[in-house]
Design a protein around this motif. Structure first.
Motif, PDB file in Angstrom:
ATOM      1  N   ALA A   1      43.448  35.961  -5.662  1.00 11.20           N
ATOM      2  CA  ALA A   1      44.473  36.764  -6.330  1.00 11.20           C
ATOM      3  C   ALA A   1      45.637  35.842  -6.677  1.00 11.20           C
ATOM      4  N   LEU A   2      46.104  35.964  -7.901  1.00  8.17           N
ATOM      5  CA  LEU A   2      47.297  35.241  -8.344  1.00  8.17           C
ATOM      6  C   LEU A   2      48.439  36.242  -8.419  1.00  8.17           C
ATOM      7  N   ASP A   3      49.512  35.965  -7.713  1.00  9.96           N
ATOM      8  CA  ASP A   3      50.661  36.862  -7.679  1.00  9.96           C
ATOM      9  C   ASP A   3      50.218  38.310  -7.426  1.00  9.96           C
ATOM     10  N   GLN A   4      49.313  38.467  -6.453  1.00 14.30           N
ATOM     11  CA  GLN A   4      48.823  39.752  -5.957  1.00 14.30           C
ATOM     12  C   GLN A   4      47.986  40.535  -6.970  1.00 14.30           C
ATOM     13  N   ARG A   5      47.360  39.826  -7.907  1.00 18.42           N
ATOM     14  CA  ARG A   5      46.420  40.450  -8.854  1.00 18.42           C
ATOM     15  C   ARG A   5      45.086  39.737  -8.733  1.00 18.42           C
ATOM     16  N   PHE A   6      44.020  40.501  -8.476  1.00 13.11           N
ATOM     17  CA  PHE A   6      42.690  39.909  -8.370  1.00 13.11           C
ATOM     18  C   PHE A   6      42.307  39.249  -9.687  1.00 13.11           C
ATOM     19  N   VAL A   7      41.748  38.039  -9.580  1.00 13.01           N
ATOM     20  CA  VAL A   7      41.325  37.288 -10.762  1.00 13.01           C
ATOM     21  C   VAL A   7      40.040  36.531 -10.436  1.00 13.01           C
ATOM     22  N   PRO A   8      39.237  36.204 -11.466  1.00 11.13           N
ATOM     23  CA  PRO A   8      38.048  35.369 -11.243  1.00 11.13           C
ATOM     24  C   PRO A   8      38.456  33.943 -10.856  1.00 11.13           C
ATOM     25  N   LEU A   9      37.571  33.259 -10.150  1.00 11.52           N
ATOM     26  CA  LEU A   9      37.861  31.884  -9.723  1.00 11.52           C
ATOM     27  C   LEU A   9      38.017  30.921 -10.897  1.00 11.52           C
ATOM     28  N   ASP A  10      37.476  31.276 -12.047  1.00 13.01           N
ATOM     29  CA  ASP A  10      37.599  30.397 -13.210  1.00 13.01           C
ATOM     30  C   ASP A  10      38.888  30.632 -14.000  1.00 13.01           C
ATOM     31  N   SER A  11      39.780  31.446 -13.453  1.00 16.29           N
ATOM     32  CA  SER A  11      41.077  31.689 -14.098  1.00 16.29           C
ATOM     33  C   SER A  11      41.993  30.489 -13.897  1.00 16.29           C
ATOM     34  N   PRO A  12      42.769  30.133 -14.924  1.00 14.33           N
ATOM     35  CA  PRO A  12      43.772  29.080 -14.727  1.00 14.33           C
ATOM     36  C   PRO A  12      44.900  29.586 -13.825  1.00 14.33           C
ATOM     37  N   ILE A  13      45.465  28.688 -13.054  1.00 16.33           N
ATOM     38  CA  ILE A  13      46.552  29.068 -12.153  1.00 16.33           C
ATOM     39  C   ILE A  13      47.827  29.392 -12.927  1.00 16.33           C
ATOM     40  N   GLY A  14      48.014  28.754 -14.057  1.00 19.70           N
ATOM     41  CA  GLY A  14      49.173  29.053 -14.898  1.00 19.70           C
ATOM     42  C   GLY A  14      50.475  28.805 -14.159  1.00 19.70           C
ATOM     43  N   GLU A  15      51.394  29.755 -14.285  1.00 15.70           N
ATOM     44  CA  GLU A  15      52.719  29.637 -13.669  1.00 15.70           C
ATOM     45  C   GLU A  15      52.824  30.484 -12.402  1.00 15.70           C
ATOM     46  N   ALA A  16      51.696  30.853 -11.811  1.00 17.05           N
ATOM     47  CA  ALA A  16      51.697  31.710 -10.620  1.00 17.05           C
ATOM     48  C   ALA A  16      52.526  31.094  -9.499  1.00 17.05           C
ATOM     49  N   ARG A  17      53.102  31.960  -8.696  1.00 16.47           N
ATOM     50  CA  ARG A  17      53.874  31.517  -7.537  1.00 16.47           C
ATOM     51  C   ARG A  17      53.062  31.623  -6.259  1.00 16.47           C
ATOM     52  N   GLU A  18      52.007  32.485  -6.281  1.00 18.38           N
ATOM     53  CA  GLU A  18      51.203  32.677  -5.082  1.00 18.38           C
ATOM     54  C   GLU A  18      49.728  32.742  -5.431  1.00 18.38           C
ATOM     55  N   LEU A  19      48.922  32.070  -4.629  1.00 18.01           N
ATOM     56  CA  LEU A  19      47.470  32.129  -4.732  1.00 18.01           C
ATOM     57  C   LEU A  19      46.944  32.554  -3.371  1.00 18.01           C
ATOM     58  N   ALA A  20      46.284  33.706  -3.327  1.00 18.92           N
ATOM     59  CA  ALA A  20      45.667  34.190  -2.095  1.00 18.92           C
ATOM     60  C   ALA A  20      44.171  33.942  -2.200  1.00 18.92           C
ATOM     61  N   ILE A  21      43.577  33.455  -1.107  1.00 15.13           N
ATOM     62  CA  ILE A  21      42.154  33.161  -1.076  1.00 15.13           C
ATOM     63  C   ILE A  21      41.544  33.864   0.133  1.00 15.13           C
ATOM     64  N   PHE A  22      40.454  34.594  -0.104  1.00 16.93           N
ATOM     65  CA  PHE A  22      39.858  35.402   0.945  1.00 16.93           C
ATOM     66  C   PHE A  22      38.405  35.677   0.654  1.00 16.93           C
ATOM     67  N   PRO A  23      37.642  36.067   1.683  1.00 17.01           N
ATOM     68  CA  PRO A  23      36.256  36.469   1.458  1.00 17.01           C
ATOM     69  C   PRO A  23      36.227  37.837   0.791  1.00 17.01           C
ATOM     70  N   PRO A  24      35.071  38.230   0.260  1.00 21.07           N
ATOM     71  CA  PRO A  24      34.983  39.561  -0.347  1.00 21.07           C
ATOM     72  C   PRO A  24      35.372  40.647   0.647  1.00 21.07           C
ATOM     73  N   VAL A  25      36.042  41.643   0.152  1.00 17.93           N
ATOM     74  CA  VAL A  25      36.476  42.759   0.986  1.00 17.93           C
ATOM     75  C   VAL A  25      35.357  43.787   1.033  1.00 17.93           C
ATOM     76  N   THR A  26      35.002  44.198   2.238  1.00 19.77           N
ATOM     77  CA  THR A  26      33.999  45.254   2.380  1.00 19.77           C
ATOM     78  C   THR A  26      34.600  46.383   3.182  1.00 19.77           C
ATOM     79  N   GLY A  27      34.035  47.513   3.031  1.00 24.50           N
ATOM     80  CA  GLY A  27      34.552  48.653   3.790  1.00 24.50           C
ATOM     81  C   GLY A  27      33.636  49.840   3.625  1.00 24.50           C
ATOM     82  N   GLY A  28      33.960  50.899   4.285  1.00 25.33           N
ATOM     83  CA  GLY A  28      33.108  52.064   4.230  1.00 25.33           C
ATOM     84  C   GLY A  28      33.826  53.323   3.985  1.00 25.33           C
TER      85      GLY A  28
END
Length: 86
Positions: free
Chosen positions: A59-86
């Motif tokens: 996620a760039l600046d708290q918006r989910f994005v594909p890994l092939d997205s450019p980082i651009g001018e983002a201030r935050e990059l969050a990296i995590f495994p896929p979210v699962t739930g029920g």
């Protein structure tokens, strides 16, 4: 230089050994995939956490994005495994 706040979750955080860190922001056209490949080159927990990038989500600046997205001018990059739930 502009800074990028990296935030790590779940087993990514456990492998790296920290919740977050600040780094120099790469050029705007660098993709998340290319950036995490550079991080993996640091070895240790980074190599372990980023060994299989297709298992990661971002996620760039708290918006989910594909890994092939450019980082651009983002201030935050969050990296995590896929979210699962029920």
């Amino acid at each position: 230089m502009p800074q990028l706040n990296l935030v790590y979750f779940a087993w990514v955080r456990e492998a790296i050994g920290r919740d977050e860190e600040r780094v120099e922001r790469p050029a705007p056209d660098v993709t998340i995939r290319a950036f995490i490949a550079r991080l993996a080159e640091q070895g240790g927990g980074y190599c372990q956490a980023f060994a299989e990038p297709d298992r990661l989500r971002a996620a760039l600046d708290q918006r989910f994005v594909p890994l092939d997205s450019p980082i651009g001018e983002a201030r935050e990059l969050a990296i995590f495994p896929p979210v699962t739930g029920g």
